[in-house]
Scaffold this active site. Structure first.
Site, short mmCIF file in Angstrom:
data_model
loop_
_atom_site.label_atom_id
_atom_site.label_comp_id
_atom_site.label_asym_id
_atom_site.label_seq_id
_atom_site.Cartn_x
_atom_site.Cartn_y
_atom_site.Cartn_z
N CYS B 71 0.82 -1.21 0.00
CA CYS B 71 0.00 0.00 0.00
C CYS B 71 0.86 1.26 0.00
CB CYS B 71 -0.95 -0.03 1.19
SG CYS B 71 -2.27 1.17 1.07
N HIS B 164 -3.15 -5.38 1.62
CA HIS B 164 -2.50 -5.62 2.91
C HIS B 164 -2.50 -7.09 3.31
CE1 HIS B 164 -2.12 -1.38 3.94
NE2 HIS B 164 -3.31 -1.21 3.40
N GLU B 166 -0.76 -8.42 5.45
CA GLU B 166 -0.54 -8.51 6.91
C GLU B 166 -1.86 -8.44 7.67
OE1 GLU B 166 -0.11 -5.90 5.10
OE2 GLU B 166 -0.55 -4.06 6.20
#
Lengths: 305, 185
Positions: B71, B164, B166
């Site tokens: 991002c 994302h 994560e």
């Protein structure tokens, strides 16, 4: 924790799920969110490295001074601030005023702060935040209050502190209370946890989540009274994920310099040589207020429950 | 510096890596790979510039340091950025053009399943938050697209993502990155 699934679109994508609402707060971590009352302030905040701005008509220090009913800001002002910067823009609505929240959502605001700084519109109910696509941040004084807000759909939590005072003492109290509340859960069995939930008025599911994670299940910032780089670093060392600075910046002598210093202090919160360097020569901080000097019924943190 | 670094730390450790937070030039020493996380690209770039981290980081990545950029990290790596701040000058190492918040504001943030080249098994849960829109790609390999726009890009030892991983709970991309970092020399 309640997972709400948002709105499904044609291409297999889903908008407004709890994951993307809480996810934006995760992107703000380690950053500083600054109160701004004009587009010019917003640009200064962005130039200083703010990770988001809070669009307001008056900073809390002025709301406190002027008194009267404090409401959501004029959409025109909010739009001018949204147009001035590329970082996320937040705005405040009154506690329980879900129509102000609907208006803010329609404006395309990135985050709504259901805030005790404004005059509450409902003395019993906070907003049901789940149906909104836009995420909410809410204030808290302890773990019970934080978990109630999360159960209502808040995707981010902040301490209430005592806004507009330039006095960090209440933010410290609230951050420590949340930490202590979570520490207390460690080692409890399920029956004890249910009892604790009853004691502090916490929803059991959210409390289980806190026990499992050893922290709140959403991002937790400090707010209310932060005025110096040292204040910001203090809150970070107490374990918060980032800080809000309200009146502290634009009520000081040199806002840009102070804003930059607070941003650096939030990143390098555990490096005292950096803190010493950025704290030097900032000019006058905002004047500030002693909490006992404030009449009891003018304390903002007591609003909300 | 700022952003979702803790989530990456968890994911990388889940993928078997040891991690360190990089906030100063000295922290760069001896790394096999670096993650440029999501956050605010303006904030991250500004901080890196202020503490003199931008140049050493650029040299390290140019020198083959494995890089995972998600991002805002992708924005920091990109050669061209539109809708940034006038003077936003990132690393400029990846030949792509991105538009900040190109998918819209927060209310337009979304989740979508992605087909990623080289990733076995089911689709990857893509979490897009005020994501950058890749408008132009030069000499790079696009390994995933959504709605006809590139969302995952590979170039030598760089893996750049508009979403994302994560936050997804799926460690496959982090494992891929750990393999990439371990394969140095």
């Amino acid at each position: 924790m309640a997972e709400r699934n948002g709105v499904r679109n044609g291409n297999g994508s889903v908008k407004g799920s709890f994951k993307v609402k809480a996810g934006l707060a995760q992107m703000l971590k380690g950053g500083v969110i600054m109160d701004v009352v004009t587009a010019e302030h917003a640009r200064i905040a962005q130039d200083a490295g703010a990770c988001a701005v809070m669009a307001l008509e008056r900073v809390p220090a002025d709301i406190r001074k002027e008194g009267g009913v404090a409401r959501m800001s004029d959409p025109e002002l909010i739009k001018s601030i949204m147009a001035a910067v590329t970082i996320p823009v937040m705005a405040k609505c009154r506690i329980g005023h879900f129509v102000e929240a609907q208006i803010l959502e329609a404006l395309g605001i990135d985050y709504i702060d259901e805030s005790e700084v404004l005059t509450p519109a409902d003395e019993e109910n906070h907003i049901d935040k789940h149906p909104f696509k836009v995420p909410f941040v809410c204030g808290c004084r302890d773990l019970g209050e934080a978990t109630r807000r999360i159960a209502e759909g808040a995707a981010m939590i902040r301490t209430k502190g005592e806004a507009g005072t330039g006095n960090v003492v209440e933010a410290v109290r609230h951050a420590r209370a949340v930490n202590a509340g979570i520490r207390k859960l460690q080692g409890m069995n399920h029956a004890e946890l249910v009892h604790e939930a009853k004691q502090i008025g916490a929803p059991v599911e959210v409390l289980i989540e806190c026990q499992k994670l050893g922290r709140l299940p959403v991002v937790n910032f400090a707010a209310g009274g932060i005025a110096t780089p040292a204040d910001a670093a203090l809150m970070m060392q107490l374990g918060v994920d980032g800080v809000f600075v309200g009146s502290g910046i634009f009520k000081s002598e040199d806002p840009l310099k102070r804003a930059k210093a607070i941003v650096a202090a939030t990143t390098y919160f555990d490096k005292s040589e950096v803190l010493a360097e950025v704290s030097a020569g900032l000019g006058k901080a905002m004047h500030g207020l002693e909490i006992p000097a404030i009449p009891k019924d003018e304390l903002l943190a007591a609003r909300g429950w | 510096m700022q952003g979702a670094f803790a989530e990456h730390v968890r994911a990388l450790e889940g993928a078997g890596a040891r991690t360190r937070l990089v906030r100063t030039r000295e922290d760069l020493e001896g790394l096999d790979g670096i993650v440029l996380p999501g956050g605010e690209s303006t904030t991250m770039t500004m901080l890196m510039e202020r503490v003199g981290l931008l140049e050493p980081l650029r040299d390290a990545i140019r020198g083959g340091l494995a890089t995972l950029a998600t991002c805002a990290g992708m924005i920091v790596l990109a050669k061209d950025v539109t809708d940034g701040m006038a003077e936003q000058q990132g690393l400029g190492l990846l030949d792509i053009g991105v538009r900040r918040n190109g998918y819209g504001r927060q209310v337009d943030s979304f989740e979508a399943p992605l087909h990623i080249d080289g990733l076995n098994g089911k689709t990857f849960p893509g979490v897009f938050i005020r994501a950058p829109l890749v408008e132009r790609t030069g000499d790079v390999e696009v390994i995933a697209s959504h709605d006809g726009r590139p969302v995952a890009i590979r170039h030598h030892r760089i893996l750049a993502l508009g979403f994302h991983p994560e936050l997804s709970g799926d460690l496959r991309l982090h494992r891929e990155f750990v393999r990439l970092a371990a394969s140095r020399n």
